[in-house]
Design a protein around this motif. Structure first.
Motif, mmCIF file in Angstrom:
data_model
loop_
_atom_site.group_PDB
_atom_site.id
_atom_site.type_symbol
_atom_site.label_atom_id
_atom_site.label_comp_id
_atom_site.label_asym_id
_atom_site.label_seq_id
_atom_site.Cartn_x
_atom_site.Cartn_y
_atom_site.Cartn_z
ATOM 1 N N GLY A 288 -6.654 24.783 -4.396
ATOM 2 C CA GLY A 288 -6.236 23.806 -3.413
ATOM 3 C C GLY A 288 -6.370 22.400 -3.959
ATOM 4 O O GLY A 288 -6.790 22.186 -5.097
ATOM 5 N N VAL A 289 -6.006 21.429 -3.136
ATOM 6 C CA VAL A 289 -6.051 20.033 -3.547
ATOM 7 C C VAL A 289 -7.359 19.364 -3.129
ATOM 8 O O VAL A 289 -7.954 18.600 -3.878
ATOM 9 N N ALA A 294 -12.287 16.308 -4.238
ATOM 10 C CA ALA A 294 -13.693 16.071 -3.902
ATOM 11 C C ALA A 294 -14.562 16.059 -5.149
ATOM 12 O O ALA A 294 -15.501 15.256 -5.250
ATOM 13 N N ALA A 295 -14.275 16.942 -6.106
ATOM 14 C CA ALA A 295 -15.070 16.982 -7.340
ATOM 15 C C ALA A 295 -14.933 15.675 -8.113
ATOM 16 O O ALA A 295 -15.924 15.121 -8.615
ATOM 17 N N THR A 297 -13.980 12.699 -6.883
ATOM 18 C CA THR A 297 -14.569 11.612 -6.092
ATOM 19 C C THR A 297 -16.085 11.604 -6.193
ATOM 20 O O THR A 297 -16.721 10.550 -6.378
ATOM 21 N N GLU A 298 -16.685 12.791 -6.097
ATOM 22 C CA GLU A 298 -18.146 12.881 -6.149
ATOM 23 C C GLU A 298 -18.679 12.508 -7.520
ATOM 24 O O GLU A 298 -19.706 11.832 -7.640
ATOM 25 N N ALA A 299 -17.986 12.918 -8.583
ATOM 26 C CA ALA A 299 -18.434 12.583 -9.931
ATOM 27 C C ALA A 299 -18.355 11.083 -10.188
ATOM 28 O O ALA A 299 -19.251 10.491 -10.798
ATOM 29 N N LEU A 300 -17.283 10.459 -9.719
ATOM 30 C CA LEU A 300 -17.163 9.007 -9.858
ATOM 31 C C LEU A 300 -18.256 8.282 -9.082
ATOM 32 O O LEU A 300 -18.823 7.291 -9.550
ATOM 33 N N ALA A 301 -18.564 8.789 -7.888
ATOM 34 C CA ALA A 301 -19.627 8.179 -7.088
ATOM 35 C C ALA A 301 -20.972 8.323 -7.786
ATOM 36 O O ALA A 301 -21.783 7.383 -7.806
ATOM 37 N N ALA A 302 -21.220 9.493 -8.364
ATOM 38 C CA ALA A 302 -22.480 9.703 -9.084
ATOM 39 C C ALA A 302 -22.583 8.773 -10.285
ATOM 40 O O ALA A 302 -23.671 8.306 -10.637
ATOM 41 N N ARG A 333 -5.322 11.571 -4.751
ATOM 42 C CA ARG A 333 -6.143 11.561 -3.547
ATOM 43 C C ARG A 333 -7.565 11.106 -3.860
ATOM 44 O O ARG A 333 -8.175 10.339 -3.100
ATOM 45 N N ALA A 334 -8.105 11.568 -4.984
ATOM 46 C CA ALA A 334 -9.465 11.180 -5.369
ATOM 47 C C ALA A 334 -9.556 9.688 -5.665
ATOM 48 O O ALA A 334 -10.510 9.013 -5.262
ATOM 49 N N PHE A 335 -8.572 9.174 -6.386
ATOM 50 C CA PHE A 335 -8.585 7.752 -6.706
ATOM 51 C C PHE A 335 -8.511 6.921 -5.434
ATOM 52 O O PHE A 335 -9.210 5.912 -5.277
ATOM 53 N N ALA A 336 -7.659 7.342 -4.513
ATOM 54 C CA ALA A 336 -7.524 6.606 -3.256
ATOM 55 C C ALA A 336 -8.829 6.655 -2.465
ATOM 56 O O ALA A 336 -9.264 5.648 -1.881
ATOM 57 N N ALA A 337 -9.478 7.821 -2.441
ATOM 58 C CA ALA A 337 -10.727 7.961 -1.698
ATOM 59 C C ALA A 337 -11.825 7.100 -2.293
ATOM 60 O O ALA A 337 -12.732 6.647 -1.587
#
Length: 562
Positions: A288-289, A294-295, A297-302, A333-337
């Motif tokens: 899925g997308v 989410a993976a 986005t979470e890695a960038l946040a970490a 989607r991750a970049f936007a989030a």
């Protein structure tokens, strides 16, 4: 955030090792990547017949005679690891491959674990044991007991424990089984274990042997296997990838410790994440997308990094029109989030070079990204001609690595993201950054002793020649660092030679010349220096193999089949 703003919990990559189609080691792998080499092998009909492929398959219109081939899969240095020939012949070739890979990655990091403080963990995954299924169970070497139970040691669960046992490692030894994302999930778990001070060094990676003899596959219209044996990631003609085998590992250490100990740092892991799609996808084996996004986005946040600071993204890229489009959509989607958008971010996929390495796919992509940020060069993506119309490139920022090129100048710090996606929904993403600057040390003309040791006189000579080739290829090395690494990072064996030199050129001439080989373990007393990558041990590689049963016959009963 700059490379000077480290907070103390970053993880350094201090060693790499790989064996993939077309490349016996990490250096050859990188050369192939830079040259845009497609290492998928096309078998002849005669090769496949000799391997036992039936005519009914060879004549099937959807049978593809291609795969990512591993040379010398049947060979293993059993004596080096203390296995008798009969036992070595029954061990999963994946375990044998990863044992040698683990030894090599420790040497590449400059560590002999018998002489270093702290514990070493092993985090690794493997594919299904095809050797057990195709060679052992059908024949007289079946490891099934009279009660029908399988003897221990034949499943992927035992892979890291086998490494820990044979190499004497006492840190966490964890098998990671998440299918195609296994090896990158292993890296994330290893990095977290280091952050939590569960170990001081960690080997992380994976291995896959998807075929033990030359073989092709049946391509289906809606499947993930390529119709022509080529992976064409991002391309309009993408139809999947070819199955392949390989192994890879990285040696990880806390960055602060690596800097204090004078280790060579290839790259820094800034953040990582592991997620699962849950029920939010079309089917159990349908990626899925949301989970992929989410993976990332979470890695960038970490990592506490903005997405637009990434100059390269190594994606999972199965080479299907729909799958690649979904993955790029997940990136958008991750970049936007994360509150940003791509800025001159290049996309690549190592499957286009070596095929789908199954449980070793993620580690192959990570090693590619590590060397890209280390050298400042992004390798070309082969088999790309026309953009896949299903992929949304209209939002800008993303492009495909059509040729090998320098890092985009817009990015002051080289950073990359690496994604591994599994059909079972478990996704991993790791953010990789260029290493902090290491002061250049020039040789001052002081004479140094280079000690080359191996189990036989012949292998001492092989090791010496390989070292000479490496020194010629890296003229910037300081001779004192080479001598120091050989002294602290190599095991002493029963034969050795000592080369005394004041320059790299003098050392190369001596290593290529007539060596005075002594039958004794050398005394390794290093002087001052730092650890630098040097060639690993030249494993002997005798044949230890049980042939698969053939129609009207049986497998050969001895462990060493010539």
């Amino acid at each position: 955030m700059s490379v000077d703003d480290y907070e103390g919990d970053e993880i350094a990559v201090i060693g790499i090792a790989a064996r993939v189609p077309g490349a016996p080691d990490a250096a050859a792998f990188w050369r192939n990547l830079l040259d845009g080499v497609d290492s998928i092998r096309d078998y002849t009909a005669d090769e496949l017949r000799a391997a036992g492929v039936p005519e009914s398959l060879l004549s099937h219109p959807d049978y593809v005679r291609s795969a990512g081939h591993l040379d010398d899969l049947d060979r293993f240095d059993a004596e080096f690891f203390g296995y008798p020939p009969e036992e070595a012949a029954l061990i999963d070739p994946q375990h044998r491959l990863f044992l040698q890979t683990a030894w090599t990655v420790l040497e590449d990091g400059g560590y002999d674990v018998t002489r270093c403080d702290g514990s070493v963990g092993v985090f690794a995954g493997a594919a299904a044991n095809q050797y057990l299924l195709r060679h052992l169970l059908p024949g007289r070497h079946s490891p099934l007991g009279p009660d029908g139970r399988l003897a221990p040691g034949h499943t992927p669960d035992y892979l890291p424990a086998r490494v820990s046992y044979k190499l004497g490692l006492t840190g966490p030894s964890v098998a990671v089984q998440t299918a195609c994302s296994s090896s990158l999930v292993a890296v994330a778990l290893a990095a977290q274990a280091l952050q939590d001070f569960r170990c001081d060094l960690a080997i992380a990676g994976g291995v896959a042997v998807t075929a033990t003899t030359p073989s092709g596959y049946l391509a289906t219209e809606a499947g993930v296997l390529s119709r022509d044996g080529r992976c064409r990631s991002f391309d309009a003609d993408a139809s999947g990838s070819a199955p392949a085998g390989g192994a890879g590992a990285v040696l990880l250490k806390r960055l602060a410790d690596a800097q204090e100990d004078g280790d060579h740092v290839y790259a820094v892991l800034r953040g990582w994440a592991v997620t699962n799609e849950g029920a939010g996808r079309a089917g159990f084996l349908t990626p899925g997308v949301d989970g992929q996004a989410a993976a990332v986005t979470e890695a960038l946040a970490a990592a506490e990094l903005a997405p637009e600071t990434l100059g390269f993204l190594e994606i999972s890229g199965g080479g299907t029109a729909v799958g690649d489009a979904m993955e790029v959509a997940g990136l958008h989607r991750a970049f936007a989030a994360a509150g940003g958008e791509p800025t001159h971010c290049v996309l690549g996929c190592v499957k286009a070079n070596v095929g789908n390495l199954d449980a070793a796919s993620g580690i192959a992509g990570l090693i590619k990204a590590v060397l890209a940020v280390h050298t400042g060069t992004i390798p070309a993506n082969p088999n790309f001609a026309v953009r896949n119309p299903e992929i949304d490139f209209t939002q800008g920022g993303f492009s495909v690595a059509e040729k090998t090129a320098p890092w985009p100048e817009v990015h002051a710090i080289r950073r990359a993201g690496v994604t591994a996606i599994s059909m079972n929904g478990t996704n991993a993403h790791v953010v990789v950054e260029e290493p902090p600057p290491r002061p250049i040390v020039e040789s001052d003309g002081t004479r140094c002793e280079l000690v080359v040791s191996a189990r036989t006189p012949e292998l001492v000579t092989v090791a010496a020649r390989r070292l000479a080739d490496h020194l010629r290829a890296h003229p910037d090395l300081a001779l004192a660092d080479v001598a120091y690494t050989l002294g602290v990072g190599r095991r002493a064996f029963g034969y050795h030679a000592i080369v005394d030199a004041a320059t790299l050129s003098e050392a190369c001439s001596a290593l290529d010349g007539e060596l005075a080989i002594e039958r004794a373990e050398p005394e390794l007393v290093p002087g001052a220096g730092r650890r630098v990558p040097l060639p690993g041990y030249p494993f002997a590689g005798e044949r230890h193999w049980v042939e698969p049963p053939r129609e009207g016959g049986a497998d050969r009963p001895n462990g060493r089949n010539e």
